[in-house]
Structure formats: structure tokens, C-alpha cells
Scaffold this active site. Structure first.
Site: not given
Length: 345
Positions: A125-128, A131
Site C-alpha cells: 500500500m505505502a509503495d503504491m 508511486g
């Protein structure tokens, strides 16, 4: 010879993650500890619009690829620097993964059921979020290059801030009331009814009736118009306070019918519901097919690999059909030849 770690997140030996998140990319391999290879990267920088890096802050400078060096090679270059905690501050030197951010940002504190431990999301989630914020920041910076002063700049994207920004109302509530929200399972913190309900066939239905008119539609649909004037449920604030009682009424109702029967009735009455599906269910679901969510493309391992089509959709210049995630160094010769050609001109 290893490449991106996503290449090694495999299911039964197949690179399921890389197939999706490596799509539309081209792959080259450069050993940045080798001076000759480093010069090749600098040649790419001089001919590029954007450089994206996600090293721990300070690593680029150690490799003599700091912002000053990059901008001397290309003053118009936009440099997106993605890290766990940001380029400045007391945590800047720390490596960071999405899991740590999801725990520390306040997300896990709110996620899950009140009688269980905090729950982490089952996806990156945090990576998405980072991005998406990163792409937005890059586009804003490119806009300034093209229509502003013509100079590039650094886009500092922290995974932490990307996720925390979606939870910031929690801090406002605490400052205003002195209390913090707690885990409530599938019940929303600020609206009711909003939950998941079991149907008679063992399948599940999601409901959100967060505005007054939708709650009134729901009460009519389940044959309980008396709920509209019930003092426990008069307003959204009342319904949040008495959400357990309201959920019991709704659970008893939906539990009498199959998922399809519930969906059909709620759709007929204009109540906002949806089935609980897996992502894989959408491959042949009418919505997934009708919206063309996926393109099936061949790659080295699969004849028909379903990967998501571009989001968002542009009416006049739509994104092209996805290309398969590349093999490691698949485009080495092509890109090196391009550098040499541009250098010659």
C-alpha cells in the site's frame, strides 16, 4: 545478474509481481561501481527528462551522482528521489520498507478488529501511494520545465508521507477532541451503515449508505421504513454511535438471501452495494470484461499473461497496450546504440 528484487517474488517459480510492475519497461544492466559503466549512465542522464532513484538517501552522492552532478549534466532533468522516510529529517539515513511505514503512519493502528492485534495491509500500500504521488510530482515538475523557468528540480517522495497524508484527519480529531479513533473492523469511523455482511450462500456483500438519502433508500428496501424515524438512526452521527445495533438488523436481513438475491434487490431499490470478490474474479466478471481491465500478452513464461491496462484513461491520447515485462538486460544493445547515435548528433 540478479536484477530487481521483484523478479524474485515468485509463485510456483513464476515472476508474478515482475510481470505486472515491470510491464512497459526496457531493461539494461550497468555496474555503477565501474567507471566506464557510470559514464554510460551519465550519457543517459544528459539525454533524459526524468531520473528516478530509490536508494537510501546519500547513496547517490557516494556514487558521485548527487543532484549537483546530475543537474550539471542536464539542467532540465527532473530527479524523483523515492525513500522510506524522505531526504531530510531524523530518519533520512534509515532504510525503509512499506511495512514499517504502514505500521508507524497510523494505518495499522486503525486497521483490523478491536479485539485483535493491529493489521498490516496484504498489499504494498505505502509503495503504491508513493508511486502515485511520485508520478504526480514528476508531471508537475515537467510542467515547470516546459512552461516555467525551464529548469529541473528534485521531487522528494517519502513512503511515510504518502500514506500519512491519507490519515491526517486523525490528527485533527485528536487535537480537537483529545481522543483517537480505534479499530472498528469493516465499520467506518465516520459513517454508518458501512460494513460487510454474510449472505445465505456463504458469500459476502459490501454496503455503504453514508449519505442520508441512501440510508432512507436502504430502510425502504429491507422493509423497515420505521428505521428512518428511529431516534437511534436519525442522523449519520446517531448511526455511528449505534452502529452495532444497526449492523445487527442489516446482518439478519442480508443473511436470509443469497448474494445474487441481495444484489438484485438492492440494485432495484438504488442502494449502493457490491459483492466481495477476489482480484482474480474480475478476469471474467462483467465489470472486468466490460471495462477491459486487462490485456493478455505473451511473455517468456506464459502464453496469455493478464496485466492491467493503463490508468487513468485519456480520451484523446490513450495509453498503449502494455508490453511484457523485460528479461534482464533485454534492451542493452538497443539503448546503448541509442546513446551512441545521440552522442554522434
Amino acid at each position: 545478474g540478479r536484477g530487481d528484487d521483484l523478479r524474485h517474488w515468485r509463485e510456483e517459480g513464476i515472476e508474478t509481481w515482475w510481470k505486472v510492475y515491470g510491464r512497459n519497461k526496457r531493461s539494461i544492466v550497468l555496474d555503477l561501481k565501474d567507471p566506464e559503466e557510470l559514464e554510460k549512465l551519465k550519457a543517459l542522464v544528459s539525454q533524459s527528462d526524468v531520473l528516478v532513484e530509490n536508494f537510501v538517501p546519500g547513496k547517490m552522492e557516494e556514487m558521485e551522482l548527487g543532484v549537483d552532478v546530475l543537474q550539471s549534466l542536464n539542467p532540465r532533468l527532473v530527479i524523483a528521489r523515492v525513500s522510506g522516510w524522505g531526504q531530510t529529517g531524523p530518519y533520512a539515513h534509515k532504510p525503509g520498507f512499506g511495512t514499517l511505514v504502514e505500521a508507524m503512519s497510523g494505518f495499522a493502528h486503525l486497521n483490523g478488529f478491536p479485539d485483535r492485534e493491529p493489521a498490516l495491509p496484504p498489499l504494498a500500500m505505502a509503495d503504491m501511494y508513493a508511486g502515485i504521488y511520485g508520478a504526480f510530482g514528476v508531471l508537475a515538475a515537467l510542467r515547470n520545465v516546459e512552461h516555467g523557468d525551464g529548469k529541473g528540480q528534485v521531487v522528494d517522495v517519502a513512503l511515510f508521507e504518502s500514506l500519512y497524508s491519507t490519515l491526517a484527519s486523525e490528527a485533527v480529531k485528536y487535537k480537537a477532541t483529545g481522543t483517537a479513533n480505534r479499530r472498528m473492523g469493516n465499520q467506518a469511523i465516520n459513517t454508518a451503515p458501512r460494513n460487510i455482511y454474510a449472505c445465505a450462500d456463504g458469500k459476502f456483500l459490501a454496503l455503504s449508505a453514508s449519505v442520508q438519502s441512501m440510508f432512507e433508500n436502504l430502510a425502504q428496501a429491507i422493509g423497515r421504513p420505521d428505521l428512518i424515524d428511529d431516534r437511534r438512526f436519525l442522523t449519520n452521527e446517531d448511526r455511528v454511535i449505534h452502529c452495532q445495533e444497526l449492523n445487527k438488523i442489516l446482518a439478519d436481513y442480508f443473511g436470509q438471501f443469497s448474494l445474487e438475491e441481495n444484489l438484485e434487490l438492492m440494485d432495484e431499490k438504488g442502494v449502493t452495494v457490491a459483492p466481495v470478490l477476489s482480484a482474480a474474479d474480475l478476469l471474467d466478471h462483467p465489470y472486468g470484461v466490460g471495462r477491459e481491465l486487462f490485456s493478455e500478452i505473451p511473455d517468456a513464461e506464459m502464453k496469455n499473461c493478464p496485466v492491467p491496462n493503463p490508468v487513468p484513461r485519456l480520451s484523446r491520447t490513450p495509453g498503449k497496450k502494455p508490453s511484457a515485462a523485460p528479461q534482464l538486460a533485454e534492451h542493452q544493445e538497443e539503448i546503448m546504440n541509442l546513446i551512441q547515435k545521440n552522442d554522434a548528433t
